[in-house]
Design a protein around this motif. Structure first.
Motif, PDB file in Angstrom:
ATOM      1  N   SER A   1     -47.568 -63.493   2.017  1.00 36.64           N
ATOM      2  CA  SER A   1     -46.263 -63.779   1.604  1.00 36.64           C
ATOM      3  C   SER A   1     -46.046 -64.607   1.788  1.00 36.64           C
ATOM      4  O   SER A   1     -46.061 -65.977   0.825  1.00 36.64           O
ATOM      5  N   TYR A   2     -45.576 -65.178   3.008  1.00 39.47           N
ATOM      6  CA  TYR A   2     -44.761 -65.715   3.541  1.00 39.47           C
ATOM      7  C   TYR A   2     -45.782 -67.186   3.743  1.00 39.47           C
ATOM      8  O   TYR A   2     -45.269 -68.488   3.393  1.00 39.47           O
ATOM      9  N   ARG A   3     -47.252 -67.118   3.995  1.00 36.50           N
ATOM     10  CA  ARG A   3     -47.958 -67.756   3.549  1.00 36.50           C
ATOM     11  C   ARG A   3     -48.331 -69.061   2.245  1.00 36.50           C
ATOM     12  O   ARG A   3     -47.842 -69.643   2.544  1.00 36.50           O
ATOM     13  N   SER A   4     -48.620 -68.339   1.753  1.00 40.68           N
ATOM     14  CA  SER A   4     -48.817 -68.349   0.518  1.00 40.68           C
ATOM     15  C   SER A   4     -47.218 -68.854  -0.449  1.00 40.68           C
ATOM     16  O   SER A   4     -47.702 -70.126  -0.644  1.00 40.68           O
ATOM     17  N   ALA A   5     -46.566 -68.514  -0.206  1.00 37.38           N
ATOM     18  CA  ALA A   5     -44.878 -69.104  -0.258  1.00 37.38           C
ATOM     19  C   ALA A   5     -44.438 -70.811   0.463  1.00 37.38           C
ATOM     20  O   ALA A   5     -44.399 -71.545  -0.488  1.00 37.38           O
ATOM     21  N   ARG A   6     -44.862 -70.387   1.498  1.00 38.98           N
ATOM     22  CA  ARG A   6     -45.015 -72.106   2.660  1.00 38.98           C
ATOM     23  C   ARG A   6     -45.908 -73.126   2.371  1.00 38.98           C
ATOM     24  O   ARG A   6     -45.319 -74.486   1.642  1.00 38.98           O
ATOM     25  N   ASP A   7     -47.157 -72.602   1.772  1.00 33.88           N
ATOM     26  CA  ASP A   7     -48.160 -73.923   0.910  1.00 33.88           C
ATOM     27  C   ASP A   7     -47.398 -73.951  -0.727  1.00 33.88           C
ATOM     28  O   ASP A   7     -47.463 -75.343  -0.214  1.00 33.88           O
ATOM     29  N   ARG A   8     -46.826 -73.267  -0.983  1.00 34.33           N
ATOM     30  CA  ARG A   8     -46.734 -73.815  -2.838  1.00 34.33           C
ATOM     31  C   ARG A   8     -45.369 -73.819  -2.115  1.00 34.33           C
ATOM     32  O   ARG A   8     -44.826 -75.353  -2.387  1.00 34.33           O
ATOM     33  N   LEU A   9     -44.981 -74.345  -1.170  1.00 34.11           N
ATOM     34  CA  LEU A   9     -42.785 -75.084  -0.903  1.00 34.11           C
ATOM     35  C   LEU A   9     -43.645 -76.421  -0.429  1.00 34.11           C
ATOM     36  O   LEU A   9     -42.594 -77.211  -0.452  1.00 34.11           O
ATOM     37  N   GLY A  10     -44.495 -76.024   0.571  1.00 34.03           N
ATOM     38  CA  GLY A  10     -45.338 -77.459   1.050  1.00 34.03           C
ATOM     39  C   GLY A  10     -46.120 -78.939  -0.185  1.00 34.03           C
ATOM     40  O   GLY A  10     -45.347 -79.752  -0.474  1.00 34.03           O
ATOM     41  N   LYS A  11     -46.356 -78.039  -1.392  1.00 36.39           N
ATOM     42  CA  LYS A  11     -46.969 -78.312  -1.981  1.00 36.39           C
ATOM     43  C   LYS A  11     -45.441 -79.085  -3.786  1.00 36.39           C
ATOM     44  O   LYS A  11     -45.870 -80.366  -3.330  1.00 36.39           O
ATOM     45  N   MET A  12     -44.739 -78.560  -2.894  1.00 32.00           N
ATOM     46  CA  MET A  12     -43.672 -78.659  -3.733  1.00 32.00           C
ATOM     47  C   MET A  12     -42.382 -80.045  -3.103  1.00 32.00           C
ATOM     48  O   MET A  12     -41.696 -80.720  -4.102  1.00 32.00           O
ATOM     49  N   GLN A  13     -42.583 -79.529  -2.152  1.00 35.13           N
ATOM     50  CA  GLN A  13     -41.816 -81.013  -1.454  1.00 35.13           C
ATOM     51  C   GLN A  13     -42.969 -82.191  -0.951  1.00 35.13           C
ATOM     52  O   GLN A  13     -42.075 -83.493  -1.750  1.00 35.13           O
TER      53      GLN A  13
END
Length: 322
Positions: A203-215
């Protein structure tokens, strides 16, 4: 021979079956020169001794003492001596024995070297046969009674100690089994927690991927557009919520790891002394406790490895993948 229901002599209440005392001919011969009946008469059984001492018989008036030594069912010995008085008509005796609060009535017969006495008390009566003897023989009987009483007391104390030990062993065994169950349950729990950490890391990895896309999306917004500021604020809000979720999850994992440390410290102080009890008492069984403790140790090591991976994943280290 009869059952003595109650001879109350103050400190001693005698309730038992007396056996007829048959003394050796040589012992009786020493007393046979007392035609007036004065002298000592004794009776005894397994845990008691009794003596009637007729000190004088004058003009049909009798005086003397009655002594009783008895061991109760708890191995405690009681002794008392009380005065007696009464009359002798022919061979018939009518006596009164002081009992501390009044008089106990006794009737009987002088039959050569024996006294056949009937004691009255509590609405009942009992007969005892006494054989003529002497105070020294009574002392021997008292000594034997006290010796048997001491043996009985020792037996009771030994039985009590054994019972207490059995009860304590039972309590200790239950403590052992309860701790074994507790450790086994925690080991099973740790196995499940270790598995769930893999899900948390994912879930951390998925969240970081989403954070990267949002950034990336945020950087591509035209700030001069009419809705530019709104879209940026919306992305910042989503980023904050996602980061907060990750932090909350990590705090939960941290909290569990801390509680686990406390559990391990607590149980680590309990197991050794219980195992020492088993080593000292081969009737105790610590096999389940030892097995559960070993299993918990293994599961804890696995969890600590998983926890380290979770921490690394949370802070963004990518080198430790599941």
């Amino acid at each position: 021979m009869g059952t003595l229901k109650c001879i109350c002599l103050g400190a001693v209440a005698v309730k038992k079956t007396w056996t007829i005392i048959v003394l050796a001919a040589g012992l009786l011969a020493g007393c046979s020169n007392q035609p007036d009946g004065a002298g000592s008469y004794v009776a005894s059984d397994a845990d008691s001794a009794m003596m009637v001492q007729i000190t004088s018989i004058e003009d049909g008036r009798v005086s003397g003492t009655m002594s009783v030594v008895i061991a109760d069912e708890n191995g405690k010995t009681s002794a008392v001596t009380r005065p007696l008085s009464g009359t002798l008509e022919g061979n018939a005796l009518n006596l009164s024995v002081e009992n501390g609060t009044g008089l106990s009535l006794v009737t009987g017969m002088m039959e050569g070297e024996k006294l056949r006495l009937t004691f009255f008390g509590s609405g009942d009566s009992s007969q005892i046969i006494f054989a003529k003897s002497n105070a020294a023989e009574f002392d021997k009987l008292v000594g034997a009674t006290r010796h048997r009483s001491a043996e009985k007391k020792q037996e009771i104390e030994t039985a009590t100690a054994q019972k207490e030990r059995m009860e304590q062993r039972s309590k200790t065994q239950k403590t052992i089994e309860d701790l074994a169950d507790k450790l086994f349950a925690k080991a099973q729990e740790l196995q499940e927690k270790s598995k769930k950490i893999d899900i948390v890391i994912a879930s951390y990895r998925s969240a970081r991927d989403r954070l990267g896309k949002m950034q990336t999306a945020k950087r591509g917004i035209d700030t001069n557009a009419d809705d530019g500021s709104y879209r940026i604020a919306e992305i910042d809000y989503d980023i904050s919520g996602l980061s907060s979720d990750m932090e909350s999850t990590h705090r939960d994992v941290q909290s569990y790891a801390q509680s686990l440390d406390g559990f391990m410290t607590e149980t680590a102080s309990q197991s050794p002394w219980l195992i020492a009890e088993c080593e000292a008492d081969n009737l105790l069984d610590c096999s389940r406790l030892s097995a559960s403790a070993n299993l918990l140790k293994t599961r804890n090591q696995e969890f600590q490895i998983a926890y380290s991976r979770e921490t690394a994943a949370f802070v963004g280290k990518r080198g430790n993948k599941s």
